[in-house]
Design a protein around this motif. Structure first.
Motif, PDB file in Angstrom:
ATOM      1  N   ASN B 331      53.480 -50.089  -5.202  1.00  0.00           N
ATOM      2  CA  ASN B 331      54.335 -49.793  -6.353  1.00  0.00           C
ATOM      3  C   ASN B 331      53.661 -48.868  -7.355  1.00  0.00           C
ATOM      4  O   ASN B 331      54.267 -47.960  -7.905  1.00  0.00           O
ATOM      5  N   PHE B 332      52.383 -49.142  -7.570  1.00  0.00           N
ATOM      6  CA  PHE B 332      51.647 -48.372  -8.566  1.00  0.00           C
ATOM      7  C   PHE B 332      51.521 -46.905  -8.158  1.00  0.00           C
ATOM      8  O   PHE B 332      51.450 -46.011  -8.997  1.00  0.00           O
ATOM      9  N   TRP B 333      51.472 -46.681  -6.851  1.00  0.00           N
ATOM     10  CA  TRP B 333      51.183 -45.331  -6.367  1.00  0.00           C
ATOM     11  C   TRP B 333      52.403 -44.586  -5.828  1.00  0.00           C
ATOM     12  O   TRP B 333      52.298 -43.413  -5.440  1.00  0.00           O
ATOM     13  N   ALA B 334      53.546 -45.287  -5.805  1.00  0.00           N
ATOM     14  CA  ALA B 334      54.725 -44.690  -5.175  1.00  0.00           C
ATOM     15  C   ALA B 334      55.160 -43.401  -5.844  1.00  0.00           C
ATOM     16  O   ALA B 334      55.276 -43.319  -7.074  1.00  0.00           O
ATOM     17  N   THR B 335      55.357 -42.372  -5.046  1.00  0.00           N
ATOM     18  CA  THR B 335      55.967 -41.149  -5.572  1.00  0.00           C
ATOM     19  C   THR B 335      57.472 -41.341  -5.447  1.00  0.00           C
ATOM     20  O   THR B 335      57.936 -42.146  -4.653  1.00  0.00           O
ATOM     21  N   SER B 336      58.232 -40.617  -6.236  1.00  0.00           N
ATOM     22  CA  SER B 336      59.674 -40.864  -6.223  1.00  0.00           C
ATOM     23  C   SER B 336      60.341 -40.020  -5.144  1.00  0.00           C
ATOM     24  O   SER B 336      60.965 -39.000  -5.417  1.00  0.00           O
ATOM     25  N   ALA B 337      60.164 -40.464  -3.911  1.00  0.00           N
ATOM     26  CA  ALA B 337      60.744 -39.733  -2.787  1.00  0.00           C
ATOM     27  C   ALA B 337      62.267 -39.832  -2.831  1.00  0.00           C
ATOM     28  O   ALA B 337      62.975 -38.831  -2.749  1.00  0.00           O
ATOM     29  N   ALA B 347      50.960 -42.453  -9.443  1.00  0.00           N
ATOM     30  CA  ALA B 347      51.481 -41.157  -8.982  1.00  0.00           C
ATOM     31  C   ALA B 347      51.638 -40.195 -10.153  1.00  0.00           C
ATOM     32  O   ALA B 347      51.448 -38.980 -10.020  1.00  0.00           O
ATOM     33  N   VAL B 348      51.979 -40.742 -11.308  1.00  0.00           N
ATOM     34  CA  VAL B 348      52.160 -39.906 -12.495  1.00  0.00           C
ATOM     35  C   VAL B 348      50.817 -39.401 -13.033  1.00  0.00           C
ATOM     36  O   VAL B 348      50.636 -38.221 -13.311  1.00  0.00           O
ATOM     37  N   PHE B 350      47.854 -39.203 -11.569  1.00  0.00           N
ATOM     38  CA  PHE B 350      47.009 -38.393 -10.689  1.00  0.00           C
ATOM     39  C   PHE B 350      47.828 -37.339  -9.967  1.00  0.00           C
ATOM     40  O   PHE B 350      47.634 -37.080  -8.782  1.00  0.00           O
ATOM     41  N   ALA B 351      48.750 -36.768 -10.700  1.00  0.00           N
ATOM     42  CA  ALA B 351      49.591 -35.731 -10.119  1.00  0.00           C
ATOM     43  C   ALA B 351      48.785 -34.460  -9.918  1.00  0.00           C
ATOM     44  O   ALA B 351      47.761 -34.246 -10.559  1.00  0.00           O
ATOM     45  N   GLU B 352      49.277 -33.637  -9.023  1.00  0.00           N
ATOM     46  CA  GLU B 352      48.616 -32.367  -8.737  1.00  0.00           C
ATOM     47  C   GLU B 352      48.562 -31.460  -9.955  1.00  0.00           C
ATOM     48  O   GLU B 352      47.703 -30.603 -10.070  1.00  0.00           O
ATOM     49  N   ARG B 353      49.532 -31.674 -10.848  1.00  0.00           N
ATOM     50  CA  ARG B 353      49.596 -30.862 -12.066  1.00  0.00           C
ATOM     51  C   ARG B 353      48.233 -30.815 -12.747  1.00  0.00           C
ATOM     52  O   ARG B 353      47.429 -31.723 -12.605  1.00  0.00           O
ATOM     53  N   SER B 354      48.033 -29.799 -13.518  1.00  0.00           N
ATOM     54  CA  SER B 354      46.765 -29.667 -14.225  1.00  0.00           C
ATOM     55  C   SER B 354      46.655 -30.780 -15.248  1.00  0.00           C
ATOM     56  O   SER B 354      47.643 -31.410 -15.618  1.00  0.00           O
TER      57      SER B 354
END
Ligand SMILES: Nc1nc2c(ncn2[C@H]2C[C@H](O)[C@@H](COP(=O)(O)OP(=O)(O)OP(=O)(O)O)O2)c(=O)[nH]1
Ligand SMILES: Nc1nc2c(ncn2[C@H]2C[C@H](O)[C@@H](COP(=O)(O)OP(=O)(O)OP(=O)(O)O)O2)c(=O)[nH]1
Ligand SMILES: Nc1nc2c(ncn2[C@H]2C[C@H](O)[C@@H](COP(=O)(O)OP(=O)(O)OP(=O)(O)O)O2)c(=O)[nH]1
Ligand SMILES: Nc1nc2c(ncn2[C@H]2C[C@H](O)[C@@H](COP(=O)(O)OP(=O)(O)OP(=O)(O)O)O2)c(=O)[nH]1
Ligand SMILES: O=P(O)(O)OP(=O)(O)OP(=O)(O)O
Ligand SMILES: O=P(O)(O)OP(=O)(O)OP(=O)(O)O
Ligand SMILES: O=P(O)(O)OP(=O)(O)OP(=O)(O)O
Ligand SMILES: O=P(O)(O)OP(=O)(O)OP(=O)(O)O
Ligand SMILES: [Mg+2]
Ligand SMILES: [Mg+2]
Ligand SMILES: [Mg+2]
Ligand SMILES: [Mg+2]
Ligand SMILES: [Mg+2]
Ligand SMILES: [Mg+2]
Ligand SMILES: [Mg+2]
Ligand SMILES: [Mg+2]
Ligand SMILES: [Mg+2]
Ligand SMILES: [Mg+2]
Ligand SMILES: [Mg+2]
Ligand SMILES: [Mg+2]
Lengths: 375, 375, 375, 375
Positions: B331-337, B347-348, B350-354
């Motif tokens: 749950n903690f790591w789920a991306t919103s597929a 997921a929020v 540690f997003a790829e975003r800078s």
């Protein structure tokens, strides 16, 4: 657990410093331009700040056994670990992080002792780096580099603040005035314009602070202090050894006397005498009783063991002395090539001997002679 | 000076951490078995000690801008720097030493706030190490590793001290009793012998503390807190932001409310609403006035610039929230597929975003749509 | 012996490359400006020299099992080891030195096959470096960087030598003529002045050589060769696999056909058909007989084991194909997001799967479906 | 191009070896158990193999100017770079890869000269590592370690193959026979059972090969060859210096004589005499004419410049001599403490002087005296 594999990734940033080389760790205040301003440090030198730096350095130097000496100036301090050290198996991260941590921690811990009326506004930090030097000559040049830096900056800052505080210049004006000047120009400026003889300013400011690990009174001053050491600051009375370390000659009431005594005067020579006598007793006892029946290899071993015991005892008696002296010149580093002359302090501290070897002269002469005869 | 050559020797111990990888720095107390005893820490968990660790970690996390999150338990804390960080050009020594220094410094600085009646006996130290992880999956597994460690140790320690303090066993007896037992044996033991339901113990002890960098109220609790978070500790009232940082939602009176609010309840949603409105205003203003005449590349650039501005503003509003939650589960790591579902906090964060990208949802929808249309 | 302590000094220069990252090793000829002159290489490109480089690279790529692909141009070659590789435990020195050694050794070993009338004058050498990249995107950009370099240099050199050899200019004149020109200026110059259409020059020169590890005929050309591959050079007839490696499709008589076949034409599709059939046989046999009675976990395990077996067999059949194609564009790297489309070769070669995983499509469809059903 | 950013990733695996330390590079054959079998090497020692290794090492030692000496045995060779070397700015990868590459390349290049009737079956490879040692004592111990290894393995192998080849044992029987035996047991076994006096076997096998960089005839044998050197192998007649290096005393017809001469006999002393005379001429000319009018600093500079010139010339005359001597004992390493005694070769080769300093005695005495007077 199945997550433990992430542990293996530590290997790729695990570096080992070269063996059998001197390790120098330098800590430096992060953003101390701002920190010193925020805490109203006296310009250009604040004695409280310097003493606090020395106190924190004393803590670090005591914590890491293989530390032979340290040198501080401005917002930095350098610690030398003997080339034989195996501290943390010479792992870079462990050494760098532990030293900067211990220094910072002690700095905050002791803050109020030196700045009793100035509350600490925020937690200060220090970065650190570890450098490996293969020979004593490199260590010497390293110290010379840092003390030369101290000299150059201090001479400049002294002029700058004299021009601003006494000469009424604005900082940009002072900067412009000093631009392009050489050392003698600055000395001249101080003397002619402000009546200041730079060389009579406190050696604490001009020379920085050198912490030397030595026995109480082991070295008469003339052995290693060619320039003398006239202005050791009294160590604050409320300083106490809280960590079970041997009470420093610099710590507690009477520290000044003990410290100066450690360098030159009689009480400590008495003390040293006592120490020597005691050692002599032991040695005499041992040599007559325990070794008289031994021969060859067995005698050699017994003597080597006794030597190690004496070394260890000598090392336990040692603590750090704060000195404000020249560490660039040859006197400090001279080895005693000519019989009868005494070696400089640098030569003693950074000897090839292992970190816990005794100060020269503390090992009973006859013992090493016996060894020499046998070998 | 001619001594400056020694500087070049620094190069050989200057290591650069791999680029574009997540950096995890873990600090760990040096000899905290002794330190916790010397300061009479409550066994097995001392809330004051944990809060002090969290306070020191908060300081570090705020000091280093690229820090996205941190996790602490026992005498250790791990900080994650976003993979895009260029902190100190990724020099290992600088990062390792500065983090351990800042942590230690803050630990001593805040000591008296958490241990008002226990004087600090000596300066504590923390070592640190930096590890590079190439993907978010590794970061996830790293956190799982540490939280699993927390769980295992805490379950053991809870049993151990129950047996000793309530069961009257000697430490060796308790150790023998627990030898060879599994998790469910220990849960069973606690329940049957001491009436303790392990899962109802404070999540602070069972889960450790996760510090998440987020805007006040940006995430409603159900988005990322499947297990809920029922026992956030009130932050001490005397905690104050002394360094010019934005006042934390955890700091000051009412911190508990703010903190919980940050996760679920209405006041913060109001606040968030306001923020969104303001953003909408700006965006509306901009999109109608400043960009209406732009086309293609020019529009794209203008929008990208605006996006960066909004990101930066969003980032400045963010601060760290202390959570005591499960960071192992999906749950903690789920991306919103699946459309309509919300991503987990991990997921929020540690997003790829800078590192300074906005939390999802804070960037005005129409803006990104406009961008999408143009691109 | 008592001297063995010197061994421990190796630790300080023992570096481990980051785990779970792609390793790229680039070798580059030392002083090849001189070497190519001393051996009368054709200017600007000598086919013999290129083929020899490819031959040496083929040797290296085969020697190191985890190598998925390689790319060469001018006097350099880059090898990619799959991110899962544990070659030499990822020790930097071992990898760097072994690769440069194997490459150099093969270069000299095969010299006479490509330069039968030019004796080797002295032993050439190649340096090497190892770089770690965390994602496939980095690997892609790396290849793009090298191929862009190939393009830029080759276009320049083609112009330069046309001006000198056909245009009668002196080298300084040619240099001056090309100074400040852009790509299209150079294309224009070649066409208008020498009637050369740059894009019709051999792709070997324009694109360099990409070595892809694949099964014979596994990929029909349209899957990954958008630009086609029209000018594969015949591999010399006297090339033989001397080291017990499977005979390369590039090796021996008929290599050209086999190689081209491997990319597009019918014989290899037949061969591939046979392979598939065989795999189907095995799978059918297995799925009906050996797994029909299994359920849940047991079935899953049996299928996973079978999959590993198939993978290994597939991997053993693979060898390197030399391609002269565009490796910068999206076609090469496209993953098959849309059902029905085939992925690009880059996506296949640098898949997340472990180094010995099968090429997509070689694993029997029903097997993975069965797995999917069970999981 | 926009891809060039990948270049920056090289920094993270770019390591610099410690300055002012001796660098030892050891290459070792990869899988030479198999290679020697595949090429029917004589057991336990194949003179052709050893000579080929020496030839390849000679190539490497000549290629890297700062190389002072090398030592080889079995499938390995160690090269020492003077501590002052700045080769590739001391970058680890460049040094390790270039040395292993050059060695491998030369090995294949010269193969047919030593194995004229055995075709090379496949390209052999060598790994390499670089180790940093802070003092000459470490370098000495390093050589001792490798030569002791040579001794131990060679004594064992000699026994093993005597038992197998002459004693008719199977390899497992021979292994069992030798299990648990000490050096003297093995010597005894060889003598009593096979009539072999181990110490009379060729020194090439017992001592390995030491390559010393010296001027032709600069050192009379008694200076550094306490044990003598009785069995230097003739260097093959077809060996030629192909790379513009000065022709080695070991190379070409008459190499044996020249080589031995280089150590002891008259022709080279004549040659050395000539060299000295020439140097004297220059010096006399210079000292009388060009410096007679100079004083103080100017004279000092002129003399220093002249010294550098002489050094460089001396260095250019030097090449490597292959010796099969004891490099463990004190004679080899003795410095000339007592006036009148000559230093050992080790002391000469690994002197503190910079890599291109002259061999002692080649610098005109009066020149250094003049310098001494002035300084
Ligand atoms: N007023 C005053 N300032 C001092 C004293 N000692 C050091 N400082 C200040 C002067 C410099 O601005 C600063 C030390 O210079 P640094 O080069 O280390 O710079 P800073 O620490 O600001 O930046 P950094 O994080 O080290 O790069 O500390 C002192 O006794 N009194
Ligand atoms: N009583 C008590 N002890 C604690 C608490 N948190 C941590 N500790 C103690 C338990 C362990 O003895 C110690 C942490 O274990 P470590 O493995 O880090 O060992 P330690 O720090 O002694 O050695 P080190 O220098 O890290 O190798 O700290 C607490 O809340 N209460
Ligand atoms: N004539 C000719 N020259 C070539 C060919 N391929 C490579 N070269 C030459 C052109 C360049 O001078 C040289 C490669 O350039 P590098 O930048 O690697 O320089 P070089 O190897 O001389 O120095 P280095 O030791 O790598 O720093 O090799 C070829 O096919 N024909
Ligand atoms: N017959 C024969 N064998 C030799 C001679 N010199 C070396 N060898 C063989 C003996 C050993 O099997 C091998 C060297 O041992 P290593 O420990 O270097 O093992 P090897 O190269 O097989 O594996 P490695 O890749 O270095 O780990 O080379 C020789 O003159 N004659
Ligand atoms: O510190 P420990 O004992 O928990 O164990 P570690 O942290 O894995 O060891 P180290 O601190 O020496 O890396
Ligand atoms: O910190 P500075 O500015 O004095 O300069 P430095 O210490 O040489 O630089 P760094 O701390 O980045 O190594
Ligand atoms: O190569 P080996 O087996 O003699 O052993 P080593 O050289 O000590 O090991 P490595 O080559 O792996 O450093
Ligand atoms: O070798 P060059 O000149 O092409 O340049 P480089 O490869 O970037 O430099 P180095 O070989 O020194 O890393
Ligand atoms: Mg700095
Ligand atoms: Mg500073
Ligand atoms: Mg500073
Ligand atoms: Mg630890
Ligand atoms: Mg700890
Ligand atoms: Mg711990
Ligand atoms: Mg290069
Ligand atoms: Mg090159
Ligand atoms: Mg090149
Ligand atoms: Mg090996
Ligand atoms: Mg080997
Ligand atoms: Mg070997």
């Amino acid at each position: 657990t199945r997550f433990a594999y992430v542990r293996h990734f530590e290997q790729a940033s695990e570096y080992f410093l070269p063996r059998d080389t001197w390790l120098v760790i330098r800590v430096d205040g992060r953003g101390f331009s701002r920190f010193t301003q925020a805490h109203n440090y006296v310009k250009p030198n604040d004695v409280r700040g310097i003493q606090l730096m020395n106190r924190a350095a004393m803590h670090v130097a005591r914590e890491f056994n293989e530390c032979c000496a340290a040198y501080g100036q401005s917002d930095e301090y350098s610690f030398v670990l003997h080339k034989s050290t195996q501290l943390y198996s010479r792992r870079l991260s462990k050494i760098a992080s532990s030293v900067s941590s211990a220094f910072s921690s002690a700095f905050v811990f002791h803050w109020a002792e030196y700045f009793p009326t100035t509350p600490l506004q925020y937690p200060p930090a220090f970065d650190s780096r570890v450098v490996s030097y293969p020979t004593v000559q490199h260590v010497r040049d390293y110290f010379s580099w840092r003390q030369a830096d101290c000299h150059i900056n201090n001479l400049y800052n002294t002029c700058f603040w004299a021009l601003v505080q006494q000469g009424g210049m604005t900082p940009p004006e002072a900067e412009a005035r000093l631009d392009g000047t050489f050392s003698n120009d600055k000395n001249e400026l101080l003397y002619s314009q402000f009546g200041i003889n730079y060389n009579t300013l406190s050696a604490v400011f001009r020379k920085g602070t050198f912490l030397a690990k030595e026995e109480p009174g082991a070295f008469p001053a003339d052995a290693f202090l060619p320039g003398g050491c006239t202005d050791l600051l009294p160590w604050p009375a409320n300083d106490q050894s809280v960590e079970g370390f041997p009470v420093s000659p610099l710590a507690g009431a009477g520290a000044l006397e003990a410290s100066v005594a450690g360098l030159s005067v009689s009480p400590s020579e008495q003390e040293a005498g006592e120490v020597t006598e005691k050692a002599d007793d032991t040695a005499a006892a041992m040599s007559s009783s325990s070794t008289s029946h031994l021969k060859g290899r067995a005698l050699r071993r017994a003597l080597a063991k006794e030597e190690r015991k004496q070394r260890k005892a000598a090392n336990l008696r040692k603590d750090f002395h704060a000195l404000h002296i020249d560490i660039i010149g040859d006197n400090f580093w001279a080895t005693s090539a000519t019989p009868g002359t005494k070696p400089g302090l640098g030569a003693v501290l950074f000897a090839e001997r292992s970190a816990d070897a005794p100060a020269p002269g503390t090992l009973r002469r006859s013992l090493s002679q016996e060894l020499a005869d046998v070998l």
